[in-house]
Design a protein around this motif. Structure first.
Motif, PDB file in Angstrom:
ATOM      1  N   LYS A 102       3.056   6.086  -7.169  1.00 41.09           N
ATOM      2  CA  LYS A 102       2.058   6.913  -7.853  1.00 41.09           C
ATOM      3  C   LYS A 102       2.348   8.404  -7.705  1.00 41.09           C
ATOM      4  O   LYS A 102       1.987   9.204  -8.561  1.00 41.09           O
ATOM      5  CB  LYS A 102       0.645   6.607  -7.332  1.00 41.09           C
ATOM      6  N   ALA A 103       3.011   8.774  -6.604  1.00 46.14           N
ATOM      7  CA  ALA A 103       3.371  10.172  -6.379  1.00 46.14           C
ATOM      8  C   ALA A 103       4.639  10.557  -7.153  1.00 46.14           C
ATOM      9  O   ALA A 103       5.030  11.718  -7.163  1.00 46.14           O
ATOM     10  CB  ALA A 103       3.561  10.438  -4.882  1.00 46.14           C
TER      11      ALA A 103
ATOM     12  N   TYR B   2       2.871   1.632  -3.232  1.00 44.83           N
ATOM     13  CA  TYR B   2       2.007   2.070  -4.324  1.00 44.83           C
ATOM     14  C   TYR B   2       1.807   3.587  -4.270  1.00 44.83           C
ATOM     15  O   TYR B   2       1.941   4.274  -5.290  1.00 44.83           O
ATOM     16  CB  TYR B   2       0.656   1.346  -4.240  1.00 44.83           C
ATOM     17  N   VAL B   3       1.502   4.117  -3.091  1.00 42.44           N
ATOM     18  CA  VAL B   3       1.316   5.567  -2.940  1.00 42.44           C
ATOM     19  C   VAL B   3       2.609   6.301  -3.311  1.00 42.44           C
ATOM     20  O   VAL B   3       2.584   7.308  -4.027  1.00 42.44           O
ATOM     21  CB  VAL B   3       0.871   5.922  -1.500  1.00 42.44           C
TER      22      VAL B   3
ATOM     23  N   SER C 149       0.828  -1.211   0.000  1.00 43.22           N
ATOM     24  CA  SER C 149       0.000   0.000   0.000  1.00 43.22           C
ATOM     25  C   SER C 149       0.863   1.263   0.000  1.00 43.22           C
ATOM     26  O   SER C 149       0.647   2.181  -0.795  1.00 43.22           O
ATOM     27  CB  SER C 149      -0.920   0.032   1.228  1.00 43.22           C
ATOM     28  N   VAL C 150       1.820   1.304   0.906  1.00 49.12           N
ATOM     29  CA  VAL C 150       2.686   2.496   1.007  1.00 49.12           C
ATOM     30  C   VAL C 150       3.538   2.626  -0.250  1.00 49.12           C
ATOM     31  O   VAL C 150       3.669   3.719  -0.807  1.00 49.12           O
ATOM     32  CB  VAL C 150       3.561   2.449   2.281  1.00 49.12           C
TER      33      VAL C 150
ATOM     34  N   SER D 229      -4.626   7.421   5.488  1.00 56.60           N
ATOM     35  CA  SER D 229      -5.274   7.783   4.240  1.00 56.60           C
ATOM     36  C   SER D 229      -4.217   7.907   3.145  1.00 56.60           C
ATOM     37  O   SER D 229      -3.238   8.642   3.314  1.00 56.60           O
ATOM     38  CB  SER D 229      -5.994   9.124   4.428  1.00 56.60           C
ATOM     39  N   PRO D 230      -4.367   7.192   2.023  1.00 58.12           N
ATOM     40  CA  PRO D 230      -3.406   7.346   0.928  1.00 58.12           C
ATOM     41  C   PRO D 230      -3.280   8.802   0.467  1.00 58.12           C
ATOM     42  O   PRO D 230      -2.192   9.255   0.132  1.00 58.12           O
ATOM     43  CB  PRO D 230      -3.981   6.458  -0.179  1.00 58.12           C
ATOM     44  N   ARG D 231      -4.394   9.539   0.458  1.00 55.51           N
ATOM     45  CA  ARG D 231      -4.353  10.938   0.045  1.00 55.51           C
ATOM     46  C   ARG D 231      -3.497  11.773   1.009  1.00 55.51           C
ATOM     47  O   ARG D 231      -2.692  12.601   0.588  1.00 55.51           O
ATOM     48  CB  ARG D 231      -5.778  11.495  -0.041  1.00 55.51           C
ATOM     49  N   LYS D 232      -3.646  11.533   2.313  1.00 57.82           N
ATOM     50  CA  LYS D 232      -2.833  12.259   3.300  1.00 57.82           C
ATOM     51  C   LYS D 232      -1.360  11.869   3.204  1.00 57.82           C
ATOM     52  O   LYS D 232      -0.479  12.701   3.343  1.00 57.82           O
ATOM     53  CB  LYS D 232      -3.356  12.012   4.719  1.00 57.82           C
ATOM     54  N   MET D 233      -1.115  10.578   2.947  1.00 59.56           N
ATOM     55  CA  MET D 233       0.271  10.132   2.808  1.00 59.56           C
ATOM     56  C   MET D 233       0.904  10.784   1.574  1.00 59.56           C
ATOM     57  O   MET D 233       2.039  11.255   1.636  1.00 59.56           O
ATOM     58  CB  MET D 233       0.357   8.622   2.717  1.00 59.56           C
ATOM     59  N   ARG D 234       0.171  10.840   0.464  1.00 58.89           N
ATOM     60  CA  ARG D 234       0.704  11.490  -0.739  1.00 58.89           C
ATOM     61  C   ARG D 234       0.982  12.968  -0.471  1.00 58.89           C
ATOM     62  O   ARG D 234       2.009  13.494  -0.875  1.00 58.89           O
ATOM     63  CB  ARG D 234      -0.269  11.350  -1.915  1.00 58.89           C
TER      64      ARG D 234
END
Length: 126
Positions: free
Chosen positions: A24-25, A20-21, A17-18, A108-113
């Motif tokens: 993607k970033a 991937y984020v 998961s991490v 949250s993936p959005r917060k991590m990005r």
């Protein structure tokens, strides 16, 4: 060359998961699945940022963080500690070991990005 993020966790789902984020970033993700590997890769890979789980086999995230922060070659690496427990004691100890920040799972993936971009600038996402 994209900035490098070391993802350290013994749970495959979290690692994927991490990572991937991170990818993607627009950053490069490298992975460690236990504390000894995290310490070795933190030194060998010279990451720009480390996401480091607290509870890992072989060596805890606390011990890895302390060792990296005591080493002149890695002490300036930004470390975000990850934990599923989210207790104040965990956060206090992580900061005592030199962690720059603390993040509770699930995240949250959005917060991590957003955190990645805040710390590393815009990635090379295409």
């Amino acid at each position: 060359m994209p900035k490098k993020v070391l993802v350290c966790d013994d749970e495959p789902y979290i690692v994927e998961s991490v990572s991937y984020v991170v990818r993607k970033a627009g950053y490069q993700a490298v992975v460690a699945e236990d504390g000894e590997e995290a310490l070795r890769m933190g030194r060998a890979e010279s990451p720009d940022l480390i996401f480091l789980d607290i509870m890992m086999p072989k060596l805890s995230g606390y011990d890895v963080c302390k060792a990296l922060k005591e080493d002149p070659a890695t002490r300036d690496t930004y470390i975000v500690m990850l934990t599923a427990r989210g207790q104040e004691e965990d956060e206090r100890k992580a900061l005592e070991m030199g962690a720059d920040e603390f993040m509770t799972k699930p995240f949250s993936p959005r917060k991590m990005r957003a955190k990645l971009v805040e710390l590393l600038g815009e990635g090379d996402a295409s």
